[in-house]
Scaffold this motif. Sequence first.
Motif, mmCIF file in Angstrom:
data_model
loop_
_atom_site.group_PDB
_atom_site.id
_atom_site.type_symbol
_atom_site.label_atom_id
_atom_site.label_comp_id
_atom_site.label_asym_id
_atom_site.label_seq_id
_atom_site.Cartn_x
_atom_site.Cartn_y
_atom_site.Cartn_z
ATOM 1 N N GLY A 11 -15.694 16.201 -24.332
ATOM 2 C CA GLY A 11 -17.290 16.472 -23.446
ATOM 3 C C GLY A 11 -17.784 15.109 -23.215
ATOM 4 N N VAL A 12 -18.511 15.143 -22.209
ATOM 5 C CA VAL A 12 -19.267 13.977 -21.591
ATOM 6 C C VAL A 12 -20.014 13.280 -22.771
ATOM 7 C CG1 VAL A 12 -21.039 13.293 -20.126
ATOM 8 C CG2 VAL A 12 -19.479 14.655 -19.442
ATOM 9 N N GLY A 13 -20.662 14.209 -23.489
ATOM 10 C CA GLY A 13 -21.452 13.459 -24.783
ATOM 11 C C GLY A 13 -20.386 12.954 -25.742
ATOM 12 N N ASP A 14 -19.405 13.112 -25.884
ATOM 13 C CA ASP A 14 -18.427 12.798 -26.820
ATOM 14 C C ASP A 14 -18.032 11.245 -26.382
ATOM 15 O OD1 ASP A 14 -18.676 14.908 -28.522
ATOM 16 O OD2 ASP A 14 -17.116 15.857 -27.391
ATOM 17 N N LEU A 15 -17.916 10.965 -24.979
ATOM 18 C CA LEU A 15 -17.566 9.807 -24.415
ATOM 19 C C LEU A 15 -18.407 8.633 -24.785
ATOM 20 C CD1 LEU A 15 -16.203 10.904 -21.062
ATOM 21 C CD2 LEU A 15 -14.881 10.432 -23.003
ATOM 22 N N ILE A 16 -19.805 9.037 -24.648
ATOM 23 C CA ILE A 16 -20.882 7.893 -24.974
ATOM 24 C C ILE A 16 -20.706 7.330 -26.340
ATOM 25 C CG2 ILE A 16 -23.471 7.461 -24.961
ATOM 26 C CD1 ILE A 16 -22.328 8.307 -22.154
ATOM 27 N N VAL A 73 -12.851 -3.987 -24.244
ATOM 28 C CA VAL A 73 -13.492 -3.866 -23.180
ATOM 29 C C VAL A 73 -14.918 -3.711 -23.655
ATOM 30 C CG1 VAL A 73 -13.983 -3.062 -20.804
ATOM 31 C CG2 VAL A 73 -11.437 -3.082 -21.858
ATOM 32 N N GLY A 74 -15.389 -2.973 -24.590
ATOM 33 C CA GLY A 74 -16.613 -2.619 -24.864
ATOM 34 C C GLY A 74 -16.918 -1.097 -25.243
ATOM 35 N N GLN A 75 -18.373 -0.689 -25.166
ATOM 36 C CA GLN A 75 -18.549 0.688 -25.113
ATOM 37 C C GLN A 75 -18.894 1.399 -24.372
ATOM 38 O OE1 GLN A 75 -21.330 0.080 -28.788
ATOM 39 N NE2 GLN A 75 -19.728 0.876 -30.004
ATOM 40 N N VAL A 76 -18.814 2.724 -24.190
ATOM 41 C CA VAL A 76 -19.121 3.608 -23.032
ATOM 42 C C VAL A 76 -20.728 3.650 -22.963
ATOM 43 C CG1 VAL A 76 -19.115 5.830 -21.850
ATOM 44 C CG2 VAL A 76 -17.028 4.542 -22.889
ATOM 45 N N VAL A 77 -21.456 3.090 -21.848
ATOM 46 C CA VAL A 77 -22.753 3.271 -22.169
ATOM 47 C C VAL A 77 -23.454 4.281 -20.952
ATOM 48 C CG1 VAL A 77 -23.214 0.982 -22.882
ATOM 49 C CG2 VAL A 77 -23.140 1.521 -20.580
ATOM 50 N N ASP A 78 -22.409 4.787 -20.224
ATOM 51 C CA ASP A 78 -22.750 5.636 -19.107
ATOM 52 C C ASP A 78 -21.548 6.483 -18.580
ATOM 53 O OD1 ASP A 78 -24.435 7.426 -17.385
ATOM 54 O OD2 ASP A 78 -25.085 5.790 -15.856
ATOM 55 N N VAL A 79 -21.929 7.603 -18.032
ATOM 56 C CA VAL A 79 -20.423 8.346 -17.534
ATOM 57 C C VAL A 79 -20.891 8.635 -15.971
ATOM 58 C CG1 VAL A 79 -19.489 10.464 -17.482
ATOM 59 C CG2 VAL A 79 -20.011 9.332 -19.749
ATOM 60 N N ARG A 80 -20.288 8.323 -15.081
ATOM 61 C CA ARG A 80 -20.276 8.684 -13.527
ATOM 62 C C ARG A 80 -19.784 10.240 -13.317
ATOM 63 N NH1 ARG A 80 -21.957 3.839 -10.770
ATOM 64 N NH2 ARG A 80 -23.367 2.787 -12.203
ATOM 65 N N MET A 81 -20.512 10.753 -12.649
ATOM 66 C CA MET A 81 -19.904 12.246 -12.270
ATOM 67 C C MET A 81 -20.054 12.159 -10.810
ATOM 68 S SD MET A 81 -19.839 13.441 -15.383
ATOM 69 C CE MET A 81 -19.750 15.178 -15.335
ATOM 70 N N VAL A 139 -15.994 14.169 -14.001
ATOM 71 C CA VAL A 139 -16.134 12.628 -14.438
ATOM 72 C C VAL A 139 -15.184 11.748 -13.582
ATOM 73 C CG1 VAL A 139 -15.670 10.926 -16.377
ATOM 74 C CG2 VAL A 139 -16.285 13.245 -16.899
ATOM 75 N N SER A 140 -15.876 11.004 -12.838
ATOM 76 C CA SER A 140 -15.247 10.041 -11.748
ATOM 77 C C SER A 140 -15.158 8.619 -12.284
ATOM 78 C CB SER A 140 -16.155 9.837 -10.622
ATOM 79 O OG SER A 140 -17.233 9.537 -10.987
ATOM 80 N N GLY A 141 -15.949 8.394 -13.619
ATOM 81 C CA GLY A 141 -15.555 6.928 -14.148
ATOM 82 C C GLY A 141 -16.646 6.732 -15.190
ATOM 83 N N GLY A 170 -22.528 -8.074 -16.780
ATOM 84 C CA GLY A 170 -21.267 -7.896 -17.004
ATOM 85 C C GLY A 170 -20.639 -6.881 -17.478
ATOM 86 N N SER A 171 -21.196 -5.628 -17.275
ATOM 87 C CA SER A 171 -20.522 -4.239 -17.535
ATOM 88 C C SER A 171 -19.551 -3.993 -16.580
ATOM 89 C CB SER A 171 -21.670 -3.282 -17.393
ATOM 90 O OG SER A 171 -22.772 -3.393 -18.735
ATOM 91 N N SER A 172 -18.370 -3.180 -16.963
ATOM 92 C CA SER A 172 -17.430 -2.975 -16.293
ATOM 93 C C SER A 172 -17.600 -1.304 -15.639
ATOM 94 C CB SER A 172 -16.147 -3.163 -16.781
ATOM 95 O OG SER A 172 -15.927 -4.396 -17.131
ATOM 96 N N LEU A 173 -17.072 -1.310 -14.518
ATOM 97 C CA LEU A 173 -16.831 0.495 -14.073
ATOM 98 C C LEU A 173 -15.555 0.561 -14.292
ATOM 99 C CD1 LEU A 173 -18.165 2.781 -13.093
ATOM 100 C CD2 LEU A 173 -17.822 1.747 -10.385
ATOM 101 N N VAL A 174 -14.972 1.640 -14.978
ATOM 102 C CA VAL A 174 -13.702 2.279 -15.297
ATOM 103 C C VAL A 174 -13.759 3.472 -14.496
ATOM 104 C CG1 VAL A 174 -12.040 2.750 -16.921
ATOM 105 C CG2 VAL A 174 -13.754 0.853 -17.463
ATOM 106 N N SER A 175 -12.663 3.329 -13.327
ATOM 107 C CA SER A 175 -12.425 4.840 -12.678
ATOM 108 C C SER A 175 -11.723 5.799 -13.683
ATOM 109 C CB SER A 175 -11.596 4.673 -11.436
ATOM 110 O OG SER A 175 -10.375 4.234 -11.967
ATOM 111 N N TRP A 176 -12.080 7.217 -13.515
ATOM 112 C CA TRP A 176 -11.345 7.866 -14.762
ATOM 113 C C TRP A 176 -9.861 7.880 -14.556
ATOM 114 C CZ3 TRP A 176 -12.988 9.744 -18.823
ATOM 115 C CH2 TRP A 176 -12.088 10.914 -19.684
ATOM 116 N N ASP A 177 -9.135 7.666 -13.277
ATOM 117 C CA ASP A 177 -7.778 7.426 -13.149
ATOM 118 C C ASP A 177 -7.108 6.277 -14.008
ATOM 119 O OD1 ASP A 177 -8.149 9.301 -11.006
ATOM 120 O OD2 ASP A 177 -7.994 8.022 -9.596
ATOM 121 N N ALA A 178 -7.830 5.384 -14.474
ATOM 122 C CA ALA A 178 -7.548 4.254 -15.330
ATOM 123 C C ALA A 178 -7.559 4.546 -16.493
ATOM 124 C CB ALA A 178 -8.389 2.846 -15.025
#
Length: 111
Positions: A3-8, A20-28, A44-46, A82-90
């Motif tokens: 779930g989205v809450g589990d990704l944060i 790389v770091g920790q997930v701080v936000d989920v792009r929908m 989820v898109s990223g 310095g945060s990174s955007l990771v696409s869900w495809d990656a």
Amino acid sequence: MAGVGDLIGQSVWDSEGVWVGQVVDVRMTRNRRGNFGMQQQFTVSGLVVSHRRAPVMLGLTRDPDNRTSWLFKMVFRVLYTGSSLVSWDAVASTGNGEIMLRKPVKTLERV
């Protein structure tokens, strides 16, 4: 998929084993087809990944029309430099509190 809450807060590792770091936000992304607005579905898109352990964003920088307050922009720009955007495809896998990527950290887009 978790779930989205589990990704944060999950740790993110690239394909070479580099943290790389920790997930701080989920792009929908809103799915536009079907149901004619009666029941909207999102996918989820990223992921926004930060190497800083600052408070999570949780979409606070954007309203439903994807507009942003200048104050939130400035605060989060400082917190998440310095945060990174990771696409869900990656994303190769999720589980056990860790997310593994298919790409090396050098190829990720900066926020």
